[in-house]
Every structure is written in C-alpha cells, then in structure tokens.
Design an enzyme around this catalytic site. Structure first.
Site, PDB file in Angstrom:
ATOM      1  N   CYS A  73       0.809  -1.225   0.000  1.00 18.79           N
ATOM      2  CA  CYS A  73       0.000   0.000   0.000  1.00 18.79           C
ATOM      3  C   CYS A  73       0.838   1.269   0.000  1.00 18.79           C
ATOM      4  O   CYS A  73       0.361   2.326  -0.393  1.00 18.79           O
ATOM      5  CB  CYS A  73      -0.953   0.010   1.199  1.00 18.79           C
ATOM      6  SG  CYS A  73      -2.126  -1.362   1.207  1.00 18.79           S
ATOM      7  N   HIS A 125      -3.250   7.459   1.994  1.00 14.94           N
ATOM      8  CA  HIS A 125      -3.649   6.130   1.533  1.00 14.94           C
ATOM      9  C   HIS A 125      -5.065   5.877   2.026  1.00 14.94           C
ATOM     10  O   HIS A 125      -5.376   6.075   3.208  1.00 14.94           O
ATOM     11  CB  HIS A 125      -2.691   5.086   2.094  1.00 14.94           C
ATOM     12  CG  HIS A 125      -3.153   3.685   1.902  1.00 14.94           C
ATOM     13  ND1 HIS A 125      -3.629   3.216   0.689  1.00 14.94           N
ATOM     14  CD2 HIS A 125      -3.225   2.634   2.765  1.00 14.94           C
ATOM     15  CE1 HIS A 125      -3.961   1.952   0.822  1.00 14.94           C
ATOM     16  NE2 HIS A 125      -3.734   1.568   2.067  1.00 14.94           N
ATOM     17  N   ASN A 137      -9.975   0.116  -0.392  1.00 14.16           N
ATOM     18  CA  ASN A 137      -8.519   0.144  -0.327  1.00 14.16           C
ATOM     19  C   ASN A 137      -7.962  -0.440  -1.628  1.00 14.16           C
ATOM     20  O   ASN A 137      -8.048  -1.635  -1.864  1.00 14.16           O
ATOM     21  CB  ASN A 137      -8.042  -0.670   0.875  1.00 14.16           C
ATOM     22  CG  ASN A 137      -6.529  -0.639   1.059  1.00 14.16           C
ATOM     23  OD1 ASN A 137      -5.790  -0.245   0.175  1.00 14.16           O
ATOM     24  ND2 ASN A 137      -6.076  -1.075   2.225  1.00 14.16           N
TER      25      ASN A 137
END
Length: 324
Positions: free
Chosen positions: A114, A251, A281
């Site tokens: 990520c 993020h 996500n």
C-alpha cells in the site's frame, strides 16, 4: 537554481463493475452498516474477468499523458508500484511501456504494497534529480480482488481494484519551499511486523499467489502513529509544518485511520482528500486515484502544498511533500 520533479499530469482508471456493500450480504455474515461503520467504505470496483493490472495501468497512464500534453515517447522512464502483477515476470511497467507504444527509455516495478506509490514517487524523483530521466510516468495499479479470501469478512470487504498515474517532469526552481514539485520524502520499513499484513503464498514458498491475511486491530494501532510521524518528518525536511498544508492525500485504507492521522497532525478533515467510500482500499493505486479525483473535482490546484502518506505490508510506510 534547483532541479525539481513537478507533476504535470494525472489520470486514473476504475473497472466498470461497481460492488456495493450490500452484495457481500449474500455470502457473508456482514451488512452495509457494519462495513461503513468500521471502514467508511460504501462501494468498490472489481476488475472484469481477464482485465489485468497492466491494462488498467496503461489506461491511467494515457489519461495522465493527455493532461500533461505528452506522447508516450516523450517519457524517459516508467515506474509502476504494484503487489498484484499480471505475471511473476516480466514487470507490469514493461507491459505498460508496450501498451503505450513507447519505444524508448526504461521501465520497472517497485513493491511496497500500500505504500508502493510513495516509494515509486521517491524513486522517480531520484531518477530526475540524478539526471537519469527528465520525464517519468509513475503509476500505482492493483487487482486485489484476485488475492482475497472471500470467506474472511474482515478483509475481503475492504479492498478494490484500479489504477492511477502521475507524470513527473524536471523543472528548475529557486530551492525554496515555494517551488512547485517534490520538496521532500520520508521512507521507512520494519520487517518485524510482517505478520500484520501479508499474502500466504509466493513463488519460493507455495508456488501459488496465495491470499491476503491481515491483523486489523494491531495494524490500526501501528498505522496512525507511523503515518503522522512520517508526514511530520517529511514536512520538517522541507522546512514546513502542518499549518502550511493545503491538502493531505492519504492512503485510502480506512476512514478511522485517515481521521486519526489528521487529528494527530492537527489538520482539519476539511483539508483531507477522501475517496475510500467509493474505491475501498486499492493499495498502491490509492494515492494516485485520490490525486486524480481531487484534481478532477477542482479541489487540488496548482501551487497548493500536498502531503501524501501511506503504510502497507512489510511494514513499509512513508510520505512525500510536494507543491502541485
């Protein structure tokens, strides 16, 4: 004069299939309310059968090039951040290079889950500052729907697919924090936390891609502190503080992490770009997707100061301060 890596184009791509939270109610002991309350996610996009990470990355790249007014052969390098490549090798970046019809330069992938796009941005900035490239296409692209355990309600409802891209170009500045472009970066990792977020497969272990495994609560506790700390460290390197920030572009993992990080930094949520409700996500695609949406909605404007920060498996985390 000081050399800077300036963002001149941004673009994104999302698969056509939109999956609302209610769709998971058919196969899991969960609900729209449960997912929204714990993550802030309302819907996400899943790639179609046969749709790959490189295909999504290529479309996002074309959109970024169009905004920058450039052709593929104007680009010197492509850096793709992904944890879900089409194949073990070759790299997604070389597939994008071919997909764009780019016949020069070089291309490669980076993998920091990520946090991948932050690492890719810092890497691309290094290429420009060292003179290796004048224009770099930086892409984050993922098909996390391919590594989900669909029986694990704590993880499979959180992730989505997509791609985002940014064009960085070498420009000269004064050397002050008023310059456009990347002003600083801060990168970190600590392999002791591997069990918090990992995939239980790989080439040299199972020979299969495996499924994502996550320890949600411990990861949450690590995330807020580490994200706030890395953002503040990058700001300090640039001679700036949270008061100077126009937008945090985090993020997009979980709305509670986003809110907690902003609070730790003393920055109002009015100054945070939030897309987690629509995308879930998307790992390395998360930040460039949010950047692209922020620009398209007229929120992010030329000359504004941005802090982008992310944390992912490894653990790996970091931040970039840039003036748009």
């Amino acid at each position: 004069m000081t050399l800077r890596s300036v963002a001149t184009g941004v673009g994104h791509y999302l698969p056509e299939r939109v999956v609302p939270n209610s769709e998971f109610e058919k196969s899991l002991d969960t609900s729209d309310e449960w997912i929204r309350t714990r993550s802030g996610i309302e819907r996400r996009h899943f790639a179609a059968e046969g749709e790959t990470t490189s295909q999504m990355a290529t479309i996002a790249a074309r959109n970024a090039l169009d905004m920058a007014g450039l052709n593929p052969d104007d680009i010197d390098a492509i850096v793709v951040a992904t944890s879900t490549p089409d194949l073990t090798f070759p790299s997604v970046a070389t597939m994008v290079q071919n997909g764009l019809g780019m016949t020069r330069g070089f291309a490669y992938d980076v993998q920091a889950v990520c946090a991948g796009f932050i690492f890719a941005l810092a890497n691309a900035n290094g290429l420009i500052l060292s003179g290796q490239a004048e224009r770099v296409l930086v892409i984050g692209a993922e098909t996390f729907s391919r590594i989900m355990d669909w029986t694990d309600r704590s993880t499979c409802v959180l992730f989505g697919d997509g791609a985002g891209a940014v064009v960085l170009e070498a420009r000269t500045g004064t050397g002050s924090s008023d310059d456009r472009g990347i002003l600083s970066s801060d990168l970190n990792s600590d392999g002791r936390y591997r069990e918090m977020l990992y995939v239980d497969g790989g080439v040299s272990t199972s020979g299969e891609s495996g499924k994502l495994r996550m320890q949600g609560n411990p990861l949450f506790r690590q995330a807020v502190g580490k994200l706030a700390d890395t953002a503040e460290a990058a700001l300090k390197k640039a001679g700036l503080t949270g008061d100077d920030v126009d937008w945090i572009v985090p993020h997009q993992a979980n709305i509670r992490i986003i809110q907690g990080t902003a609070k730790r930094m003393g920055v109002s949520m009015d100054k945070v770009i939030v897309t987690v409700q629509d995308h879930g996500n998307t790992s390395a695609a998360s930040i460039p997707l949010a950047l692209s949406v922020g620009v398209a909605e007229g929120k992010i404007r030329k000359g504004q100061l941005l802090v982008a920060e992310a944390i992912g498996g490894g653990l790996a985390w970091g931040s970039v301060v840039l003036r748009w």
